[in-house]
Design a protein around this motif. Structure first.
Motif, PDB file in Angstrom:
ATOM      1  N   MET A 135       0.822  -1.207   0.000  1.00  0.00           N
ATOM      2  CA  MET A 135       0.000   0.000   0.000  1.00  0.00           C
ATOM      3  C   MET A 135       0.859   1.260   0.000  1.00  0.00           C
ATOM      4  SD  MET A 135      -3.216  -0.855   2.515  1.00  0.00           S
ATOM      5  CE  MET A 135      -4.044   0.684   2.081  1.00  0.00           C
ATOM      6  N   PHE A 136       1.926   1.253   0.784  1.00  0.00           N
ATOM      7  CA  PHE A 136       2.762   2.440   0.894  1.00  0.00           C
ATOM      8  C   PHE A 136       3.715   2.606  -0.291  1.00  0.00           C
ATOM      9  CE2 PHE A 136       1.312   2.416   5.238  1.00  0.00           C
ATOM     10  CZ  PHE A 136       1.300   3.753   5.577  1.00  0.00           C
ATOM     11  N   SER A 137       3.675   1.691  -1.254  1.00  0.00           N
ATOM     12  CA  SER A 137       4.511   1.823  -2.454  1.00  0.00           C
ATOM     13  C   SER A 137       3.660   1.778  -3.716  1.00  0.00           C
ATOM     14  CB  SER A 137       5.571   0.705  -2.500  1.00  0.00           C
ATOM     15  OG  SER A 137       4.950  -0.570  -2.584  1.00  0.00           O
ATOM     16  N   ASP A 138       2.351   1.907  -3.558  1.00  0.00           N
ATOM     17  CA  ASP A 138       1.442   1.847  -4.700  1.00  0.00           C
ATOM     18  C   ASP A 138       1.518   3.145  -5.494  1.00  0.00           C
ATOM     19  OD1 ASP A 138      -0.519   1.382  -6.520  1.00  0.00           O
ATOM     20  OD2 ASP A 138      -2.161   1.197  -5.090  1.00  0.00           O
ATOM     21  N   VAL A 139       2.002   3.051  -6.740  1.00  0.00           N
ATOM     22  CA  VAL A 139       2.122   4.242  -7.588  1.00  0.00           C
ATOM     23  C   VAL A 139       1.096   4.221  -8.721  1.00  0.00           C
ATOM     24  CG1 VAL A 139       4.524   4.719  -7.065  1.00  0.00           C
ATOM     25  CG2 VAL A 139       3.982   3.095  -8.882  1.00  0.00           C
TER      26      VAL A 139
ATOM     27  N   PHE B 199      -0.877   7.428  -4.945  1.00  0.00           N
ATOM     28  CA  PHE B 199       0.033   7.056  -3.860  1.00  0.00           C
ATOM     29  C   PHE B 199      -0.402   7.733  -2.557  1.00  0.00           C
ATOM     30  CE2 PHE B 199       3.717   8.448  -1.327  1.00  0.00           C
ATOM     31  CZ  PHE B 199       4.171   7.215  -0.891  1.00  0.00           C
ATOM     32  N   LEU B 200      -0.665   9.044  -2.628  1.00  0.00           N
ATOM     33  CA  LEU B 200      -1.132   9.764  -1.439  1.00  0.00           C
ATOM     34  C   LEU B 200      -2.495   9.240  -0.994  1.00  0.00           C
ATOM     35  CD1 LEU B 200      -0.096  13.429  -2.341  1.00  0.00           C
ATOM     36  CD2 LEU B 200       0.944  11.947  -0.628  1.00  0.00           C
ATOM     37  N   SER B 201      -3.369   8.932  -1.977  1.00  0.00           N
ATOM     38  CA  SER B 201      -4.689   8.399  -1.641  1.00  0.00           C
ATOM     39  C   SER B 201      -4.568   7.084  -0.884  1.00  0.00           C
ATOM     40  CB  SER B 201      -5.515   8.182  -2.917  1.00  0.00           C
ATOM     41  OG  SER B 201      -5.732   9.391  -3.592  1.00  0.00           O
ATOM     42  N   THR B 202      -3.645   6.221  -1.334  1.00  0.00           N
ATOM     43  CA  THR B 202      -3.457   4.919  -0.707  1.00  0.00           C
ATOM     44  C   THR B 202      -2.964   5.068   0.732  1.00  0.00           C
ATOM     45  OG1 THR B 202      -2.908   3.974  -2.862  1.00  0.00           O
ATOM     46  CG2 THR B 202      -2.343   2.670  -0.930  1.00  0.00           C
ATOM     47  N   VAL B 203      -2.022   5.985   0.939  1.00  0.00           N
ATOM     48  CA  VAL B 203      -1.505   6.227   2.287  1.00  0.00           C
ATOM     49  C   VAL B 203      -2.625   6.738   3.196  1.00  0.00           C
ATOM     50  CG1 VAL B 203       0.085   7.615   3.664  1.00  0.00           C
ATOM     51  CG2 VAL B 203       0.841   6.664   1.482  1.00  0.00           C
ATOM     52  N   ILE B 204      -3.409   7.705   2.694  1.00  0.00           N
ATOM     53  CA  ILE B 204      -4.508   8.252   3.492  1.00  0.00           C
ATOM     54  C   ILE B 204      -5.575   7.186   3.737  1.00  0.00           C
ATOM     55  CG2 ILE B 204      -6.343   9.984   3.555  1.00  0.00           C
ATOM     56  CD1 ILE B 204      -4.518  11.759   1.811  1.00  0.00           C
ATOM     57  N   THR B 205      -5.855   6.375   2.696  1.00  0.00           N
ATOM     58  CA  THR B 205      -6.839   5.297   2.835  1.00  0.00           C
ATOM     59  C   THR B 205      -6.425   4.319   3.920  1.00  0.00           C
ATOM     60  OG1 THR B 205      -7.477   5.471   0.503  1.00  0.00           O
ATOM     61  CG2 THR B 205      -8.032   3.419   1.638  1.00  0.00           C
TER      62      THR B 205
ATOM     63  N   PHE C 248      -4.654   4.955   6.606  1.00  0.00           N
ATOM     64  CA  PHE C 248      -4.912   5.554   7.921  1.00  0.00           C
ATOM     65  C   PHE C 248      -6.410   5.696   8.177  1.00  0.00           C
ATOM     66  CE2 PHE C 248      -0.495   7.089   7.366  1.00  0.00           C
ATOM     67  CZ  PHE C 248       0.037   6.609   8.552  1.00  0.00           C
ATOM     68  N   ALA C 249      -7.176   6.041   7.118  1.00  0.00           N
ATOM     69  CA  ALA C 249      -8.624   6.166   7.282  1.00  0.00           C
ATOM     70  C   ALA C 249      -9.250   4.830   7.643  1.00  0.00           C
ATOM     71  CB  ALA C 249      -9.253   6.708   5.993  1.00  0.00           C
ATOM     72  N   GLY C 250      -8.686   3.734   7.088  1.00  0.00           N
ATOM     73  CA  GLY C 250      -9.213   2.415   7.383  1.00  0.00           C
ATOM     74  C   GLY C 250      -8.806   1.889   8.740  1.00  0.00           C
ATOM     75  N   GLN C 251      -7.726   2.462   9.295  1.00  0.00           N
ATOM     76  CA  GLN C 251      -7.211   1.977  10.571  1.00  0.00           C
ATOM     77  C   GLN C 251      -7.488   2.903  11.741  1.00  0.00           C
ATOM     78  OE1 GLN C 251      -5.877  -1.101  10.703  1.00  0.00           O
ATOM     79  NE2 GLN C 251      -6.200  -1.244   8.488  1.00  0.00           N
ATOM     80  N   ILE C 252      -7.856   4.170  11.440  1.00  0.00           N
ATOM     81  CA  ILE C 252      -7.956   5.161  12.514  1.00  0.00           C
ATOM     82  C   ILE C 252      -9.019   4.788  13.529  1.00  0.00           C
ATOM     83  CG2 ILE C 252      -9.647   6.665  11.376  1.00  0.00           C
ATOM     84  CD1 ILE C 252      -6.525   7.823  13.313  1.00  0.00           C
TER      85      ILE C 252
ATOM     86  N   SER D 103     -11.008  13.184  -1.666  1.00  0.00           N
ATOM     87  CA  SER D 103     -12.154  12.440  -1.149  1.00  0.00           C
ATOM     88  C   SER D 103     -11.774  11.583   0.054  1.00  0.00           C
ATOM     89  CB  SER D 103     -12.752  11.565  -2.256  1.00  0.00           C
ATOM     90  OG  SER D 103     -13.812  10.781  -1.766  1.00  0.00           O
ATOM     91  N   VAL D 104     -10.680  10.831  -0.063  1.00  0.00           N
ATOM     92  CA  VAL D 104     -10.279   9.966   1.049  1.00  0.00           C
ATOM     93  C   VAL D 104      -9.738  10.794   2.213  1.00  0.00           C
ATOM     94  CG1 VAL D 104      -9.851   7.957  -0.412  1.00  0.00           C
ATOM     95  CG2 VAL D 104      -7.992   9.547   0.023  1.00  0.00           C
ATOM     96  N   PHE D 105      -9.136  11.949   1.912  1.00  0.00           N
ATOM     97  CA  PHE D 105      -8.681  12.834   2.981  1.00  0.00           C
ATOM     98  C   PHE D 105      -9.881  13.374   3.770  1.00  0.00           C
ATOM     99  CE2 PHE D 105      -7.496  17.102   4.541  1.00  0.00           C
ATOM    100  CZ  PHE D 105      -6.476  16.739   5.404  1.00  0.00           C
ATOM    101  N   ALA D 106     -10.948  13.713   3.043  1.00  0.00           N
ATOM    102  CA  ALA D 106     -12.169  14.190   3.708  1.00  0.00           C
ATOM    103  C   ALA D 106     -12.751  13.100   4.592  1.00  0.00           C
ATOM    104  CB  ALA D 106     -13.193  14.626   2.653  1.00  0.00           C
ATOM    105  N   GLN D 107     -12.690  11.854   4.124  1.00  0.00           N
ATOM    106  CA  GLN D 107     -13.202  10.753   4.944  1.00  0.00           C
ATOM    107  C   GLN D 107     -12.417  10.634   6.240  1.00  0.00           C
ATOM    108  OE1 GLN D 107     -13.791   7.017   2.919  1.00  0.00           O
ATOM    109  NE2 GLN D 107     -13.476   5.837   4.784  1.00  0.00           N
ATOM    110  N   LEU D 108     -11.098  10.772   6.160  1.00  0.00           N
ATOM    111  CA  LEU D 108     -10.263  10.697   7.358  1.00  0.00           C
ATOM    112  C   LEU D 108     -10.625  11.803   8.342  1.00  0.00           C
ATOM    113  CD1 LEU D 108      -7.832   9.523   8.910  1.00  0.00           C
ATOM    114  CD2 LEU D 108      -6.358  11.044   7.567  1.00  0.00           C
ATOM    115  N   VAL D 109     -10.751  13.027   7.851  1.00  0.00           N
ATOM    116  CA  VAL D 109     -11.050  14.173   8.720  1.00  0.00           C
ATOM    117  C   VAL D 109     -12.429  14.027   9.351  1.00  0.00           C
ATOM    118  CG1 VAL D 109     -11.452  16.663   8.770  1.00  0.00           C
ATOM    119  CG2 VAL D 109      -9.537  15.737   7.451  1.00  0.00           C
TER     120      VAL D 109
END
Length: 398
Positions: free
Chosen positions: A10-14, A170-176, A178-182, A317-323
């Motif tokens: 996930m952290f290397s998904d480009v 890549f940024l979406s995957t990283v945020i996703t 954290f959003a999935g684990q937060i 979109s995924v950043f908004a979900q996290l917030v």
């Protein structure tokens, strides 16, 4: 082992796979450049996993991790060498071929795991199954489409296109991640062990519909919309509406049935459990399914952003979900403790819809009439489903 490998991936998904599906180019220079990047990424993941294996084994107090993790990480190497024909088959919506291969190799994987487990009932059986599956998929992929022959190649223009599309993914995957684990991170800190167990049971039941929707979106929705966007952009909105009708309405009906039957189902499964608190998972199923009613509407816009090449919108979109999730769950916990925390999760997708609607409007693809009809109808029927749930509980459980 699986968590480490999945985390590294996930952290290397480009975004190589979605870019090959979405991009107009299908020439050898383009897909061979992508394949070359994919191969090097596979080796990089294996090296990182091998490097952290020994320190991780010391931290976890499990000496077997020192050699099992590098062995399991070889799946990343095999996946890296997998032909881009596999992605082309997804692009062409050759679902039959992909399903046959996946099902066949799943049987082989389970068989190999069972055989190894017969002689050595350890984690090695799981690792061998993963290795066999990824190796067979790698070999078979190079025979799927005759005209695609991958070779090492690097074209600067192709590399630029891949990076431009993939950097936001890549940024979406990283945020996703954290959003999935937060929620789980907060749950461990804020809830008791008993409440955690109840939440886990409820979430497993509630994920049935959304997981199916996600798989269908990845396998069918995104490739189909990408194809329409490339060939006939004027039909894109019509195709999107048809796709949403086919996927959203049946899944929402399933979610509504889960809201109505949630407490009864958990009573049937756990009514005689030595841990009576597990029955409480029923209301958690209802809350999470209520959240997913709006999630089925917002998630489909993610395919729009990907298919149209606006991956930066996907990231927002995924950043908004996290917030929204952090704000809703912590506010709920402050107001009503553990129950408020879970209720906060239940409002996340409904609140996030505002952001997705705004982004979809920027794309010119906001289908507000469909959204309003689905959200209002689903919300109203959810109230009715709660009444049915109370009647069933009174009739059969109490």
């Amino acid at each position: 082992i699986l968590i480490v490998i999945q985390g590294l991936q996930m952290f290397s998904d480009v975004g190589i796979q979605p870019c090959l599906i979405q991009n107009k180019r299908q020439d050898p220079a383009f897909y061979n450049t992508a394949w070359t990047i994919q191969v090097f990424r596979g080796f990089a993941l294996w090296l990182v996993a091998s490097a952290i294996a020994y320190p991780l084994s010391l931290w976890k107090g499990d000496s077997e991790l020192a050699w099992l993790l590098p062995l399991a990480a070889l799946t990343s190497v095999f996946n890296g060498f997998r032909s881009t024909a596999w992605i082309t088959a997804q692009r062409r919506l050759d679902i039959r071929l992909l399903s046959i291969l996946k099902a066949s190799f799943a049987v082989v994987r389970i068989g190999s795991m069972a055989l190894v487990a017969w002689f050595s009932p350890t984690a090695l059986a799981l690792v061998i199954g993963l290795l066999v599956n990824s190796l067979l998929l790698c070999v078979a992929s190079h025979w799927m489409i005759k005209e695609i022959k991958n070779r090492f190649h690097f074209e600067r223009k192709a590399f630029g296109e891949l990076i431009r599309y993939g950097k936001w993914l890549f940024l979406s995957t990283v945020i996703t991640f954290f959003a999935g684990q937060i929620d789980k991170i907060f749950l461990y800190d804020l809830m008791s062990a008993a409440a955690l167990g109840v939440f886990f049971i409820g979430s497993r039941f509630a994920e049935i519909g959304p997981m199916f929707f996600k798989q269908m979106g990845q396998v069918v929705g995104f490739p189909a919309l990408s194809d329409v966007y490339r060939r006939d952009p004027e039909r894109f909105k019509v195709a999107l509406l048809k796709l949403r009708l086919v996927l959203t309405i049946p899944i929402n009906l399933l979610l509504l049935s889960m809201i109505a039957l949630g407490p009864t189902v958990t009573w049937l499964f756990y009514g005689n459990s030595p841990t009576p608190g597990f029955i409480e998972a029923g209301w958690i199923i209802q809350v999470l399914c209520f959240n997913s009613l709006a999630g089925m509407v917002t998630t489909s816009y993610g395919s729009v952003f990907m298919a149209s090449g606006r991956t930066v919108y996907n990231m927002w979109s995924v950043f908004a979900q996290l917030v929204v999730m952090v704000a809703a769950t912590l506010t709920g916990y402050f107001l009503a403790g553990e129950r408020g925390f879970i209720l906060g999760i239940g409002l996340t997708q409904w609140a996030k819809y505002v952001v997705d609607a705004g982004l979809a409007k920027c794309c010119g693809c906001w289908q507000w009439k469909f959204d309003a009809a689905v959200l209002v109808t689903s919300g109203t029927l959810a109230i009715g489903a709660l009444w049915v749930s109370e009647w069933l509980a009174w009739r059969f459980v109490l």
